[in-house]
Design a protein around this motif. Structure first.
Motif, PDB file in Angstrom:
ATOM      1  N   GLU A 388      44.455  37.173  47.312  1.00 49.74           N
ATOM      2  CA  GLU A 388      45.619  36.303  47.440  1.00 49.74           C
ATOM      3  C   GLU A 388      45.495  35.078  46.539  1.00 49.74           C
ATOM      4  O   GLU A 388      46.458  34.689  45.856  1.00 49.74           O
ATOM      5  CB  GLU A 388      45.785  35.875  48.898  1.00 49.74           C
ATOM      6  N   HIS A 391      45.938  36.000  42.851  1.00 50.77           N
ATOM      7  CA  HIS A 391      47.355  36.223  42.545  1.00 50.77           C
ATOM      8  C   HIS A 391      48.068  34.887  42.360  1.00 50.77           C
ATOM      9  O   HIS A 391      48.862  34.713  41.423  1.00 50.77           O
ATOM     10  CB  HIS A 391      47.990  37.043  43.661  1.00 50.77           C
ATOM     11  N   ARG A 396      46.469  39.273  37.547  1.00 49.76           N
ATOM     12  CA  ARG A 396      46.865  40.585  38.038  1.00 49.76           C
ATOM     13  C   ARG A 396      45.734  41.074  38.941  1.00 49.76           C
ATOM     14  O   ARG A 396      44.559  40.965  38.590  1.00 49.76           O
ATOM     15  CB  ARG A 396      47.098  41.557  36.890  1.00 49.76           C
ATOM     16  N   GLU A 463      49.683  47.299  41.422  1.00 49.77           N
ATOM     17  CA  GLU A 463      49.047  46.008  41.652  1.00 49.77           C
ATOM     18  C   GLU A 463      49.263  45.524  43.081  1.00 49.77           C
ATOM     19  O   GLU A 463      50.243  45.863  43.737  1.00 49.77           O
ATOM     20  CB  GLU A 463      49.616  44.958  40.692  1.00 49.77           C
ATOM     21  N   THR A 465      50.182  42.528  45.606  1.00 45.58           N
ATOM     22  CA  THR A 465      50.873  41.252  45.754  1.00 45.58           C
ATOM     23  C   THR A 465      50.826  40.908  47.245  1.00 45.58           C
ATOM     24  O   THR A 465      50.651  41.802  48.090  1.00 45.58           O
ATOM     25  CB  THR A 465      52.351  41.308  45.305  1.00 45.58           C
TER      26      THR A 465
END
Length: 501
Positions: A388, A391, A396, A463, A465
Motif C-alpha cells: 500500500e 503504491h 507499480r 498490478e 492497487t
C-alpha cells in the motif's frame, strides 16, 4: 532429526541448502573467464551456460562496529573461484546446521552471468536468516544466468551483534549490515558492466531478513538510486527498533559478557567467539521478545521509519508463503514465544486481544488460528502495508502468495519457496507423493516471473492497487485471487500502526 528436516531448518534460519552448488553443467569441464573491472581483473569459471565469480571482495576487512570501507583496487588477476568466508553466525535452535569458515572478514559477493559481454538486467540477492544467520554462498544463481538471461549477485553482510549492536557512541553501529548492503550495491553499480550486467537496471531481491532488509533500504537515504525494482519475499518494513528498544539488546549483551553499562567500549575487544556466544544467548531469550538484532531508527542511517520515507517509483513484487509461522514457531522457540510477547508489548493488551478474537472467529476450522495470527504479525500484514505504501509512493506493485502444498512435508511454510525462487527443486525436500514434474514447472514459472520483472516487463499478472488487491497464487496450477487474505481479517488490523513493528 532427518536430513530433510535439517535442510528445512537451514532454510528457516537463513540458508537454502537446496539452492546451493552449480546446478547446471556441474560435470562439464571448467573454462577460465576473466572479468576486467575498473578496480582489477577477476578470474571466474564457466561451466555450461553460466560463469561464476566467487568470493569477490566488495569491502575491506571491516573494523568491528565501524562502517564498511569499499574494497581497494588491485593489480594483476585476482582468483575468484572459491567462496569467501561467511559472517559470524548466531544459533537460533540446536538443529541449526553449523556454517563452516566464519569470520568477521566476510564482506564478499558472488556473481553469476551468461557472459561478460552484453548489458543484462541485474538481480542482487540479499539472504535471510533472522538477521543472525545465512550466507550469500548458500544460493546458486545459475538458473537465472542460463534460463533468465540475468546477472545474479549474492552478497554477505555482517550479522547479529556484528551487524546490528547499537552503541550511541559509535555512529551507524546499529545498522552496519544495511551499510554493508549499500556498499555492495555501490560495488554493483560501479563494476557489474564488466560481468555483462546493466548498472542502470538493478533489482534487489531477498527473503525473510533479506526481504526485511530491502524494506529498510527502500526508506534509507544512502540507498536511494541504487536499484530500480525490488522483490520482497516473506518480508516487509519490519522489525525496526527504536533506540530505546535497541538499548535493551545492548544491555543484555553487556550483562552476558559481565560488563557494566559504562564499559560498552570494551565490546570492540571481546574475543569473537565470546561475542558470538553472548549474541546467541540473547537472540534465543524469549523474555526479551525474540528478534533482538535488526535495523534501528538511529537518526543517522535510518532517520525515519522506512515505511514513511519510501523511495518514489521503485517498482515492487511482494508476497509471502501461505503458512509462514507453521514450523517456524515449532523449530525456533524464541520466535513462537517471543514474537507474541513483543506484539502484545507493542500493540497493548486490548489491540492484541482484539486480533486474537478476530482470528479465532474467522479462521477456518481446518487451520490453526494462532499460527495465522502469528503469520499476520510476522510478515503478512507488513507485506500488505508495504504494498500500500509503495503504491502511494508512485510505484507499480504486484502481489503474490506461495501456496504450493507439495513444497515441503510441512507445506508452504516459511522458506519453502526458496528453491522454487531459484529455479531448482530437490525432490527429497518435497512433500511425500508430490509430483516432481509439477514442482519443477512451478520453479520455472517463478524464476521466469522474477526475471521478467527484472527486465522491466512486469511479472505477468495484474498490478496491485488498494481497490483491486490482485494476488497471484503460486501453486501447482497458478491462479489469480482478488485478495491475498480474507478482507475481514485485514479489517481487524485497521488502526494498527505499521511503524509499531
Amino acid at each position: 532429526m532427518t536430513g530433510i528436516d535439517r535442510r528445512r531448518m537451514l532454510a528457516l534460519t537463513g540458508g537454502a541448502a537446496l539452492a546451493t552448488g552449480l546446478s547446471a553443467g556441474h560435470a562439464e569441464a571448467a573454462t577460465e573467464v576473466i572479468a576486467r573491472t575498473r578496480s582489477g581483473a577477476l578470474r571466474g569459471v564457466r561451466r555450461g551456460g553460466a560463469v561464476v565469480w566467487r568470493g569477490v571482495r566488495y569491502a575491506e576487512p571491516p573494523e568491528r562496529f565501524a562502517a564498511p570501507v569499499p574494497a581497494r583496487p588491485w593489480t594483476g588477476v585476482r582468483d575468484a573461484t572459491a567462496f569467501g568466508a561467511a559472517a559470524v553466525q548466531v544459533k537460533l535452535a540446536p538443529a541449526q546446521p553449523d556454517v563452516p569458515n566464519q569470520s568477521e572478514d566476510c564482506l564478499f559477493l558472488n556473481v553469476y552471468s551468461p557472459s561478460t559481454r552484453g548489458r543484462r538486467p541485474v538481480i542482487v540477492w540479499i539472504h535471510g536468516g533472522a538477521f543472525v544467520a545465512g550466507s550469500g554462498s548458500d544460493y546458486d544463481g545459475t538458473a537465472y544466468a542460463t534460463r533468465g538471461d540475468v546477472v545474479l549477485v549474492t552478497i554477505n553482510y555482517r550479522l547479529g551483534a556484528f551487524g546490528f549492536l547499537y552503541q550511541p557512541h559509535r555512529p551507524g553501529s546499529g545498522n552496519l549490515a544495511l551499510l554493508d548492503q549499500v556498499t555492495a550495491l555501490r560495488w554493483v553499480r560501479e563494476h557489474i558492466a564488466a560481468f555483462g550486467g546493466d548498472p542502470g537496471n538493478v533489482t534487489v531481491m531477498g527473503e525473510s531478513a533479506g526481504g526485511m532488509s530491502i524494506g529498510a533500504l527502500l526508506g534509507m537515504p544512502a540507498a536511494r538510486g541504487l536499484f530500480r525494482r525490488a522483490v520482497v519475499q516473506s518480508g516487509g518494513v519490519r522489525p525496526i527498533f527504536t533506540r530505546k528498544d535497541a538499548a535493551v539488546t545492548t544491555s543484555a549483551m553487556l550483562r552476558r559478557l559481565g560488563l557494566r553499562e559504562d564499559q560498552s567500549a570494551r565490546l570492540a575487544r571481546v574475543p569473537v567467539e565470546e561475542l558470538a556466544a553472548a549474541a546467541s544467548a540473547v537472540a534465543v531469550d524469549p523474555d526479551l521478545g525474540g528478534e533482538r538484532f535488526h535495523p534501528v531508527l538511529d537518526g543517522e542511517v535510518l532517520p525515519r521509519h522506512p515505511i514513511t520515507a519510501l523511495a518514489p517509483g521503485v517498482d515492487l513484487v511482494i508476497g509471502t508463503c501461505r503458512d509462514e509461522a507453521d514450523q517456524l514457531a515449532k523449530m525456533v522457540p524464541s520466535f513462537g514465544k517471543g514474537l507474541p510477547k513483543a506484539m502484545r508489548d507493542k500493540l497493548g493488551d486490548a489491540a492484541w486481544t482484539r486480533l486474537q478474537d478476530a482470528y479465532q472467529a474467522l479462521t477456518p476450522s481446518t487451520r490453526d488460528w494462532e499460527m495465522d495470527l502469528l503469520s499476520g504479525a510476522f510478515v503478512v500484514m507488513p507485506s500488505v502495508w508495504l504494498a500500500e505504501a509503495a503504491h502511494r509512493a508512485g510505484a507499480r506493485v504486484w502481489q503474490y502468495r506461495f501456496d504450493y502444498a507439495g513444497a515441503s512435508a510441512a507445506g508452504p511454510v516459511h522458506g519453502a519457496d526458496i528453491p522454487f525462487t531459484f529455479g531448482t527443486v530437490d525432490e527429497r525436500a518435497l512433500a511425500p507423493g508430490a509430483d516432481v514434474a509439477v514442482a519443477r514447472a512451478l520453479a520455472n514459472t517463478m524464476l521466469d516471473a522474477f526475471s521478467a520483472f527484472a527486465r522491466g516487463d512486469g511479472p505477468g499478472w495484474r498490478e496491485f492497487t488498494p481497490r483491486e488487491r490482485t494476488t497471484l497464487l503460486f501453486d501447482a496450477t497458478p491462479t489469480v485471487s482478488a485478495d491475498r487474505i480474507d478482507p475481514r481479517l485485514r479489517a481487524a488490523w485497521d488502526g494498527i500502526d505499521p511503524t509499531a513493528f
